[in-house]
Structures are given as structure tokens and as C-alpha cells.
Design an enzyme around this catalytic site. Structure first.
Site, PDB file in Angstrom:
ATOM      1  N   LYS A  56       0.840  -1.292  -0.240  1.00 61.39           N
ATOM      2  CA  LYS A  56       0.188   0.077  -0.198  1.00 61.39           C
ATOM      3  C   LYS A  56       0.991   1.274  -0.007  1.00 61.39           C
ATOM      4  O   LYS A  56       1.957   1.065   0.102  1.00 61.39           O
ATOM      5  CB  LYS A  56      -0.942  -0.096   1.064  1.00 61.39           C
ATOM      6  N   TYR A  60     -11.959  -2.557  -1.691  1.00 56.56           N
ATOM      7  CA  TYR A  60     -12.488  -2.786  -0.262  1.00 56.56           C
ATOM      8  C   TYR A  60     -14.081  -2.369  -0.165  1.00 56.56           C
ATOM      9  O   TYR A  60     -14.441  -2.159   0.825  1.00 56.56           O
ATOM     10  CB  TYR A  60     -11.774  -1.362   0.552  1.00 56.56           C
ATOM     11  N   ASN A  68      -1.226  -0.077   7.317  1.00 55.49           N
ATOM     12  CA  ASN A  68      -0.391  -1.413   7.700  1.00 55.49           C
ATOM     13  C   ASN A  68       0.319  -2.190   6.822  1.00 55.49           C
ATOM     14  O   ASN A  68       0.434  -3.255   6.689  1.00 55.49           O
ATOM     15  CB  ASN A  68      -1.417  -2.334   8.545  1.00 55.49           C
ATOM     16  N   HIS A  91      -1.767  -5.538   1.802  1.00 55.75           N
ATOM     17  CA  HIS A  91      -2.833  -6.394   1.754  1.00 55.75           C
ATOM     18  C   HIS A  91      -2.637  -7.653   1.168  1.00 55.75           C
ATOM     19  O   HIS A  91      -1.645  -7.672   0.547  1.00 55.75           O
ATOM     20  CB  HIS A  91      -3.644  -5.643   0.586  1.00 55.75           C
ATOM     21  N   GLU A  98      -9.779 -10.446  -6.895  1.00 53.47           N
ATOM     22  CA  GLU A  98      -8.751  -9.203  -6.713  1.00 53.47           C
ATOM     23  C   GLU A  98      -7.726  -9.168  -7.813  1.00 53.47           C
ATOM     24  O   GLU A  98      -7.390  -8.228  -8.313  1.00 53.47           O
ATOM     25  CB  GLU A  98      -8.351  -9.362  -5.210  1.00 53.47           C
TER      26      GLU A  98
END
Ligand code: UDP
Ligand code: MG
Length: 150
Positions: A9, A49, A112, A115, A126
Site C-alpha cells: 500500500k 475494499y 499497515n 494487503h 482481486e
């Protein structure tokens, strides 16, 4: 052989951790089959998401994911979904155990770093969201059977 989607990310890119993080997946024995830098637009982030659309953090999460580039990675290997989730660790960096990516590098819940798809079905969806079919490369590492045991 199972496939999964990993995103490094925007915080991973800003923090110059892309190389370190790709190394973790490579050295485990997972095979790179797709790799690119993407500046996600709102439509892509919303689709990715979508499952969290009703959550209070959704708007902030979209702003984060659309703020700057993400590295999209498709990986293949035995139990790739579970293997990646175990390498990544718990969502909240403060709870993720040392040794996991989030445990070693993250202290935020939102930022974080990584993913990882949570099921083979979601992984397939995805991967199709982030990659065109021709961007996925099918190949066989010379040490394949030694790494996978098959
Ligand atoms: N997230 C957040 N606040 C929360 C929970 C999650 O900002 O309270 C963000 C975080 O970036 C997380 C993503 O939303 O990685 C997706 O949440 P999920 O519960 O699916 O966590 P993951 O599967 O990434 O561990
Ligand atoms: Mg998730």
C-alpha cells in the site's frame, strides 16, 4: 497451485520498504506472476475494499489507498493465500507478532503496509481487478520442485 493478490500500500512505497517486502514473499518460496506500480483511482479502491463499504473507516481508507502509488503483486504457490496472510500478520500493527511484516514494520491499524487476499475466491476476483489477463506471466522456476516439494 494457488494464487493470491498482495498490495504494497502507499505507506510501503513512501517508506521505501517495497524491496524489503517483496524479498519476504520471494524468500518464502512464492512465485511472482504479476508486478506493477498503480496509482489507484476511487473506483478501483472502492471495488477492492467493497466489503468494508459500511465501516466507519471506509472513507479514510479510500483516501489512503488513492493518495499515491501502490505496488500490485500476484503470487503463486502452495496455499499461497494462507502463507501470505501468515507472513503479513494481524491487521493492527500493534497486535501483529514480531516476525510478521506488520509486526516488524507497522504500528498503525490503517497504514499497515500490505494487503493479502483472505480466500482463494477473493484472490481470483482481486487479481482480476488489479491485473489484465495479459499482465499475468506463467512461468516455471528452475528449482520449482525443490521449493514446492512436488
Ligand atoms: N482498516 C482500518 N481501520 C480498521 C480496520 C481496518 O483503517 O479499524 C484498514 C486497514 O488498512 C486494513 C483494511 O482496512 O488492512 C482492510 O481491513 P481488514 O479487516 O480486511 O484487514 P486485513 O485483511 O488487511 O488484515
Ligand atoms: Mg481483509
Amino acid at each position: 497451485m494457488e494464487r493470491t493478490l498482495v498490495l504494497l500500500k502507499p505507506d510501503a512505497v513512501h517508506r521505501r520498504l517495497v524491496g524489503d517486502l517483496i524479498t519476504r514473499f520471494e524468500r518464502k518460496g512464492l512465485k511472482l506472476i504479476g508486478l506493477k506500480l498503480v496509482h489507484a483511482d476511487k473506483a478501483l479502491a472502492e471495488k477492492h475494499y467493497a466489503v468494508h463499504a459500511a465501516r466507519p473507516f471506509f472513507k479514510d481508507l479510500l483516501s489512503f489507498l488513492t493518495s499515491s502509488p501502490t505496488v500490485a503483486i500476484a503470487l503463486e504457490g502452495r496455499e499461497a493465500v494462507t502463507v501470505v496472510r501468515n507472513l503479513v500478520g494481524a491487521t493492527d500493527g500493534t497486535k501483529a507478532p514480531p516476525g510478521t511484516i506488520r509486526g516488524d514494520y507497522a504500528i498503525s491499524i490503517q497504514n499497515n503496509l500490505v494487503h493479502g487476499s483472505d480466500s482463494p475466491e477473493n484472490a481470483a476476483n482481486e487479481i482480476a481487478l488489479w491485473f489484465r489477463p495479459e499482465e499475468l506471466v506463467s512461468w516455471g522456476p528452475v528449482d520449482g520442485p525443490w521449493v514446492t516439494g512436488s
